[in-house]
Design a protein around this motif. Structure first.
Motif, PDB file in Angstrom:
ATOM      1  N   SER A 167     -19.189 -28.011   3.499  1.00 12.49           N
ATOM      2  CA  SER A 167     -19.935 -26.816   3.719  1.00 12.49           C
ATOM      3  C   SER A 167     -21.619 -26.913   3.669  1.00 12.49           C
ATOM      4  N   GLU A 168     -21.677 -27.391   2.676  1.00 14.47           N
ATOM      5  CA  GLU A 168     -23.236 -27.701   2.197  1.00 14.47           C
ATOM      6  C   GLU A 168     -23.829 -28.694   3.087  1.00 14.47           C
ATOM      7  N   HIS A 169     -23.327 -29.639   3.577  1.00 18.85           N
ATOM      8  CA  HIS A 169     -23.670 -30.705   4.502  1.00 18.85           C
ATOM      9  C   HIS A 169     -23.145 -30.634   5.949  1.00 18.85           C
ATOM     10  N   LEU A 170     -22.763 -29.488   6.363  1.00 21.30           N
ATOM     11  CA  LEU A 170     -22.337 -29.481   7.911  1.00 21.30           C
ATOM     12  C   LEU A 170     -23.062 -29.725   8.939  1.00 21.30           C
ATOM     13  N   GLU A 171     -24.387 -29.486   8.674  1.00 25.24           N
ATOM     14  CA  GLU A 171     -25.602 -29.831   9.617  1.00 25.24           C
ATOM     15  C   GLU A 171     -25.428 -31.088   9.833  1.00 25.24           C
ATOM     16  N   GLU A 172     -25.860 -31.830   8.682  1.00 24.30           N
ATOM     17  CA  GLU A 172     -25.811 -33.450   8.722  1.00 24.30           C
ATOM     18  C   GLU A 172     -24.532 -34.046   9.262  1.00 24.30           C
ATOM     19  N   ILE A 173     -23.449 -33.489   8.741  1.00 24.78           N
ATOM     20  CA  ILE A 173     -22.085 -34.228   9.436  1.00 24.78           C
ATOM     21  C   ILE A 173     -22.249 -33.928  10.987  1.00 24.78           C
TER      22      ILE A 173
END
Length: 345
Positions: free
Chosen positions: A220-226
């Motif tokens: 969830s914390e890295h959704l944009e990066e994913i």
């Protein structure tokens, strides 16, 4: 009837217990067929308002399918009928997806592979803080099946593609945020929740007193990066984008993908690209095509050997590099098998 799967009418509910706790409730062929038969029977039973599925013990809801038996059959030279387990399992997945009554999975512990197939396609996926979801198939020379072709591409910000390629794990918070779970509860409340579901006429109202808000997880914390990395048009470009990131999350994801079977990763990537535009039954047909071809090869059996048999965790992938996978060979996994497609409308 085998004790490996138990069925019981309790109030308005049909309860299913996956009952192989020492094997982390892994699905056997007999369990798959028994569940399909029971769901068919309960579908027309006016006393059954909804289905509740649980796993025995507190370690796993269901950690996958009993793939060791397939390896043993292959080693014994029994090559005929190896696809029958997957055929019936995929038909069960489709049955659950289309089931006309609420289908409630109470997920406590590990849910992987075949366990995902008998939970995530239901109407209600209720997970505790012990939930650990993963689709680890690329690490055993396989692919994220049991309906992964359908639900993984539909997860937000390419998080499902991340799970498919890297075998990334989701705990309760991440599983809820990405739609793998529909509700979150505490493990301590499961017994009371089951009792409530026995007499429930409104499932939402029955669940409401038990719901909790879990902590956010790393996905969830890295959704944009994913989303940025896994929206690339090729596995090579996905890895390039991950390599260009300075976050530990990206570096671990890239390392994880490079440790999987190159053939499996490329199959899974193509599978994810196709699945987003297909109906559920079309996705299951596609998976049956892929598995029919995989069972003829060597990668899957080498993966099982390394992880489950010899347990050296050192599979010898052939080919060992992404660039060595032949494009014509890759395309063959998506062609109609010799015995015909999965019999779904």
């Amino acid at each position: 009837m085998s004790d490996d799967i138990l069925f019981e009418k309790r109030g308005h509910a049909g309860f299913v217990t996956l009952n192989r706790p020492k094997a982390l409730n892994a699905l056997s062929f007999d369990m798959v067929r028994a569940l399909a038969r029971q769901l068919t029977e309960w579908e027309s039973d006016p006393q059954i308002a909804h289905i509740v599925v649980t796993g025995a013990g507190d370690k796993a809801f269901c950690a996958g399918g009993d793939i060791r038996s397939i390896y043993d059959a292959r080693q014994a030279g029994e090559t005929e009928g190896l696809s029958a387990f997957f055929r019936d399992e995929y038909l069960l997945n489709a049955q659950i997806k289309a089931y006309p009554k609420p289908y409630i999975a109470l997920i406590n512990g590990i849910v992987m592979g075949g366990g995902v197939g008998v939970s995530v396609h239901g109407t209600h996926r209720i997970g505790t803080e012990k939930t650990m979801f993963a689709m680890p198939e690329t690490g055993i020379g396989f692919f994220p099946d049991v309906g992964g072709t359908y639900f993984l591409p539909r997860m937000p910000k390419k998080s499902g593609v991340y799970c498919a390629l890297s075998a990334g794990r989701l705990k309760q918070g991440d599983a809820l945020a990405t739609g793998v779970l529909t509700h979150a509860v505490s493990a301590d409340s499961l017994a009371d929740l089951e009792a409530s579901l026995e007499t429930a006429t409104d499932i939402g109202a029955a669940l409401a007193p038990f719901l909790v808000t879990p902590e956010r997880g790393p996905v969830s914390e890295h959704l944009e990066e994913i989303g940025k990395a896994f929206s690339a048009e090729s596995v090579e470009e996905v890895l390039n984008r991950l390599d260009a990131s300075d976050t530990e999350f990206a570096q671990k994801a890239a390392a994880a993908i490079r440790g999987k079977s190159p053939t499996s990763v490329l199959i899974a990537f193509e599978q994810m690209k196709r699945g987003g535009d297909l109906s559920f039954n079309e996705c299951m047909k596609l998976e049956y095509r892929i598995v029919s071809r995989i069972l003829q090869g060597t990668e899957f059996y080498e993966g099982i050997r390394a992880v489950l048999v010899d347990k050296d965790q050192n599979p010898n992938w052939t080919p060992s590099q992404f660039g060595q996978v032949d494009s014509a060979d890759l395309a063959s996994y998506f062609e109609e098998p010799q015995g015909g497609d999965l019999p779904l409308a």
